[in-house]
Design a protein around this motif. Sequence first.
Motif, PDB file in Angstrom:
ATOM      1  N   GLN A 230      59.685  22.959  79.440  1.00  0.00           N
ATOM      2  CA  GLN A 230      60.797  23.183  80.375  1.00  0.00           C
ATOM      3  C   GLN A 230      61.924  22.173  80.114  1.00  0.00           C
ATOM      4  O   GLN A 230      63.047  22.358  80.564  1.00  0.00           O
ATOM      5  CB  GLN A 230      60.289  23.041  81.824  1.00  0.00           C
ATOM      6  CG  GLN A 230      61.251  23.628  82.843  1.00  0.00           C
ATOM      7  CD  GLN A 230      60.837  23.324  84.279  1.00  0.00           C
ATOM      8  OE1 GLN A 230      59.693  22.950  84.554  1.00  0.00           O
ATOM      9  NE2 GLN A 230      61.770  23.473  85.201  1.00  0.00           N
ATOM     10  N   LEU A 231      61.615  21.116  79.374  1.00  0.00           N
ATOM     11  CA  LEU A 231      62.627  20.113  79.027  1.00  0.00           C
ATOM     12  C   LEU A 231      62.815  20.078  77.514  1.00  0.00           C
ATOM     13  O   LEU A 231      61.851  19.989  76.763  1.00  0.00           O
ATOM     14  CB  LEU A 231      62.185  18.716  79.489  1.00  0.00           C
ATOM     15  CG  LEU A 231      62.986  17.541  78.901  1.00  0.00           C
ATOM     16  CD1 LEU A 231      64.413  17.535  79.411  1.00  0.00           C
ATOM     17  CD2 LEU A 231      62.314  16.212  79.213  1.00  0.00           C
ATOM     18  N   ILE A 232      64.059  20.159  77.088  1.00  0.00           N
ATOM     19  CA  ILE A 232      64.363  20.022  75.659  1.00  0.00           C
ATOM     20  C   ILE A 232      65.178  18.758  75.476  1.00  0.00           C
ATOM     21  O   ILE A 232      66.107  18.492  76.242  1.00  0.00           O
ATOM     22  CB  ILE A 232      65.226  21.200  75.165  1.00  0.00           C
ATOM     23  CG1 ILE A 232      64.528  22.528  75.406  1.00  0.00           C
ATOM     24  CG2 ILE A 232      65.553  21.059  73.695  1.00  0.00           C
ATOM     25  CD1 ILE A 232      65.331  23.698  74.918  1.00  0.00           C
ATOM     26  N   ILE A 233      64.825  17.980  74.463  1.00  0.00           N
ATOM     27  CA  ILE A 233      65.661  16.838  74.088  1.00  0.00           C
ATOM     28  C   ILE A 233      66.653  17.352  73.043  1.00  0.00           C
ATOM     29  O   ILE A 233      66.240  17.905  72.021  1.00  0.00           O
ATOM     30  CB  ILE A 233      64.806  15.690  73.490  1.00  0.00           C
ATOM     31  CG1 ILE A 233      63.772  15.198  74.505  1.00  0.00           C
ATOM     32  CG2 ILE A 233      65.696  14.558  72.999  1.00  0.00           C
ATOM     33  CD1 ILE A 233      64.303  14.371  75.653  1.00  0.00           C
ATOM     34  N   ALA A 234      67.951  17.207  73.315  1.00  0.00           N
ATOM     35  CA  ALA A 234      68.969  17.672  72.361  1.00  0.00           C
ATOM     36  C   ALA A 234      69.615  16.460  71.704  1.00  0.00           C
ATOM     37  O   ALA A 234      69.789  15.423  72.345  1.00  0.00           O
ATOM     38  CB  ALA A 234      70.033  18.492  73.085  1.00  0.00           C
ATOM     39  N   LEU A 235      69.949  16.594  70.430  1.00  0.00           N
ATOM     40  CA  LEU A 235      70.600  15.491  69.725  1.00  0.00           C
ATOM     41  C   LEU A 235      72.119  15.654  69.872  1.00  0.00           C
ATOM     42  O   LEU A 235      72.652  16.736  69.646  1.00  0.00           O
ATOM     43  CB  LEU A 235      70.193  15.484  68.255  1.00  0.00           C
ATOM     44  CG  LEU A 235      68.672  15.518  68.039  1.00  0.00           C
ATOM     45  CD1 LEU A 235      68.322  15.507  66.559  1.00  0.00           C
ATOM     46  CD2 LEU A 235      67.999  14.342  68.744  1.00  0.00           C
ATOM     47  N   GLU A 236      72.792  14.573  70.263  1.00  0.00           N
ATOM     48  CA  GLU A 236      74.209  14.679  70.636  1.00  0.00           C
ATOM     49  C   GLU A 236      75.107  15.316  69.566  1.00  0.00           C
ATOM     50  O   GLU A 236      75.820  16.269  69.857  1.00  0.00           O
ATOM     51  CB  GLU A 236      74.721  13.315  71.095  1.00  0.00           C
ATOM     52  CG  GLU A 236      74.139  12.956  72.469  1.00  0.00           C
ATOM     53  CD  GLU A 236      74.168  11.479  72.811  1.00  0.00           C
ATOM     54  OE1 GLU A 236      74.816  10.708  72.090  1.00  0.00           O
ATOM     55  OE2 GLU A 236      73.544  11.090  73.819  1.00  0.00           O
ATOM     56  N   PRO A 237      75.064  14.828  68.305  1.00  0.00           N
ATOM     57  CA  PRO A 237      75.966  15.463  67.340  1.00  0.00           C
ATOM     58  C   PRO A 237      75.592  16.913  67.035  1.00  0.00           C
ATOM     59  O   PRO A 237      76.453  17.724  66.726  1.00  0.00           O
ATOM     60  CB  PRO A 237      75.843  14.598  66.089  1.00  0.00           C
ATOM     61  CG  PRO A 237      74.613  13.817  66.261  1.00  0.00           C
ATOM     62  CD  PRO A 237      74.332  13.710  67.723  1.00  0.00           C
ATOM     63  N   GLU A 238      74.308  17.251  67.157  1.00  0.00           N
ATOM     64  CA  GLU A 238      73.909  18.650  66.959  1.00  0.00           C
ATOM     65  C   GLU A 238      74.519  19.526  68.039  1.00  0.00           C
ATOM     66  O   GLU A 238      75.011  20.616  67.768  1.00  0.00           O
ATOM     67  CB  GLU A 238      72.380  18.796  67.032  1.00  0.00           C
ATOM     68  CG  GLU A 238      71.659  18.337  65.803  1.00  0.00           C
ATOM     69  CD  GLU A 238      70.189  18.775  65.773  1.00  0.00           C
ATOM     70  OE1 GLU A 238      69.540  18.479  64.770  1.00  0.00           O
ATOM     71  OE2 GLU A 238      69.698  19.396  66.738  1.00  0.00           O
ATOM     72  N   ALA A 239      74.457  19.020  69.277  1.00  0.00           N
ATOM     73  CA  ALA A 239      75.028  19.779  70.392  1.00  0.00           C
ATOM     74  C   ALA A 239      76.528  19.997  70.143  1.00  0.00           C
ATOM     75  O   ALA A 239      77.048  21.104  70.303  1.00  0.00           O
ATOM     76  CB  ALA A 239      74.808  19.033  71.706  1.00  0.00           C
ATOM     77  N   ALA A 240      77.205  18.933  69.713  1.00  0.00           N
ATOM     78  CA  ALA A 240      78.639  19.040  69.436  1.00  0.00           C
ATOM     79  C   ALA A 240      78.883  20.076  68.347  1.00  0.00           C
ATOM     80  O   ALA A 240      79.800  20.895  68.438  1.00  0.00           O
ATOM     81  CB  ALA A 240      79.185  17.681  69.007  1.00  0.00           C
ATOM     82  N   SER A 241      78.035  20.056  67.332  1.00  0.00           N
ATOM     83  CA  SER A 241      78.174  20.983  66.211  1.00  0.00           C
ATOM     84  C   SER A 241      78.069  22.433  66.690  1.00  0.00           C
ATOM     85  O   SER A 241      78.841  23.302  66.271  1.00  0.00           O
ATOM     86  CB  SER A 241      77.072  20.673  65.200  1.00  0.00           C
ATOM     87  OG  SER A 241      77.092  21.582  64.136  1.00  0.00           O
TER      88      SER A 241
END
Length: 671
Positions: A230-241
């Motif tokens: 239910q929780l995903i850890i997202a990587l900041e530059p990936e999210a921006a991409s």
Amino acid sequence: MSENDSAIDHMTTDAMSTASPAKSLGDPGITPLSPSHSSQKDADSNEPSAPSFVVVVAIDFGTTSSGYAYSFTKEPECIHIMRRWEGGDPGVSNQKTPTTILLTPDRKFHSFGYAARDFYHDLDPTEAKHWFYLEKFKMKLHTLANLSIETDIQAANGKRVKALDIFSYALSFFKDQALKELSDQTGGEFNNADVRWVITVPAIWKQPAKQFMREAAYKAGLVSRDNPDQLIIALEPEAASIYCRKLRLHQMIDLCSKTAVNGYSPTESVGAGMVQAKEHVRRNRQSRTFLVENVIGELWSELEEGDRYVVVDCGGGTVDLTVHQIRLPEGHLKELYKASGGPYGSIGIDYEFEKLLCKIFGPDFIDQFKIKRPAAWVDLMIAFESRKRAAAPDRSNPLNINLPFSFIDYYKKFRGHSVEHALRKSNVDFVKWSSQGMLRMNPDAMNALFKPTIDHIIQHLSELFEKPELTNIKFLFLVGGFAESPLLQQAVQNMLQGRSRIIIPHDVGLTILKGAVLFGLDPGVIKVRRSPLTYGVGVLNRYVEGKHPPDKMLVKDGTRWCTDVFDTFIASDQSVALGETVKRSYTPAKPSQQVIVIHIYCTEREDVAFISDPGVRKCGTLRLDVSGTESPATRREIQTLMQFGDTEIRAMAVDVTTSRSVKASIDFLSQ
């Protein structure tokens, strides 16, 4: 259970019948049962089937500012940014809230953001020293070498509090705010079980820091341990991409375009487009809902199969770079080079300002002032923040920074002479005293505060652009709050010399937040990542004369073994596809054994022979709970599958004879 009990029996491919000697000390010797590197993809393991969440809520937990955004899975093209926050600072757009937290004298949560800052500010100094006020604390997770659940951090009053408490209080605050807003939106009590949570972290964070965030989320009640997906850890530059793929031309600034963008010609200074962009964002802010194209943005339509681009995420604490390649027709992304960067965020400029103050007024005074007049120190840094944002390459008029009255007053008491006298006496160039009670900084003095931080970023970018994987980079996306700085924009432009087009999204501080929502809606969009480190375990192999060093030889029942051999699961900078698994099999040493504990080692180096090699360190443990899986078979084989292609490392295991699944967990924190 003693170290010895966890020894693991092995089976080698060449001598199935021999049992391995359990080493009496240190790591159990393990030998892989299965041939090495049988990494394979199973059609079904590629994507965990997503439970039907009603909404995705992403929390961008930043070093300097934080916020959340959400999108209903039924209308994924609408991203809603959180409700307006109370408070705000001059010259700072408050779409997010400062990452500041206040605990009561008995260490209970009191407030977060502007509310925390304002309340703390209004406390009497004698009372304030009993309260726990923290800001910019996220960097601790990056800088600490041995992060654990017990790690503590220092509050403004000099006392220490448990980092896990602080992070879980903050996440819990966002959870309550978001659920309240969702309840108001839907007109009923909104159930947490209907939310998929996404928390953003820098891509350069090591596994322990990512796991720490997850632990804080469990503690805050965002999700339970029984339902980790239910929780995903997202990587900041990936999210921006991911967000940058959706950009329309009117939603960004192209620093390198020869034609006018937004009606400005490129010669009219770097900052002009930014000013207009901010105006555009301000006008649109009332709605707080951003429409994201279902289609790919116009910029993206210029990209062809195999094109490469770089995302440089310049935040408050870290600068984080990721290199992606586009895969058509779906527009999936593939990481080309392992995430890199460092602690070169905009708070570096604040530290330089603090160093400047120490140079003028003396470090002994500044240290005392922070403790004795904490609210005035906060005021001074707020005043600096707004001037910091006014710094630009072509600025000619000085920047004035208000010194709080209590600074001037306390300095006189402390030193016995005036602030003005100190400025005259300190031979700091370009900083003068103005009769209106301000520090008057010449633009060169302000630019000098930026220089060390920007130099770090430029040096890192230059080194990165030398790498063979970074030839022919089409675009460089500059995102994160610090990307608004014209000084940084100009430095990046000068470094690139037109090698890539530099693109800055309009609402650059919200890019990661919006991208994190999109990632939560479709976590499978990034198909291939690169491992930042080499991971493996120590095993026993058959001793080979001439190949293995004599001091690694161990003789048991007449068979010669080589100990401490590094069995590589995955090598540094190796490509790993989403859902790809590394398989290994282990056998309990005794039939009665309940738990198998295997130590995981890691290193920056790509090729390692032994776990005792320089640069190799123990970084985690893999626990296999084999209780309750007793079987009539004489030898039990536990097959372990590890996934390295996601934002976090995962493990699964199964008892081969009974096909029952075995509880497997990887722990990077309790070292």
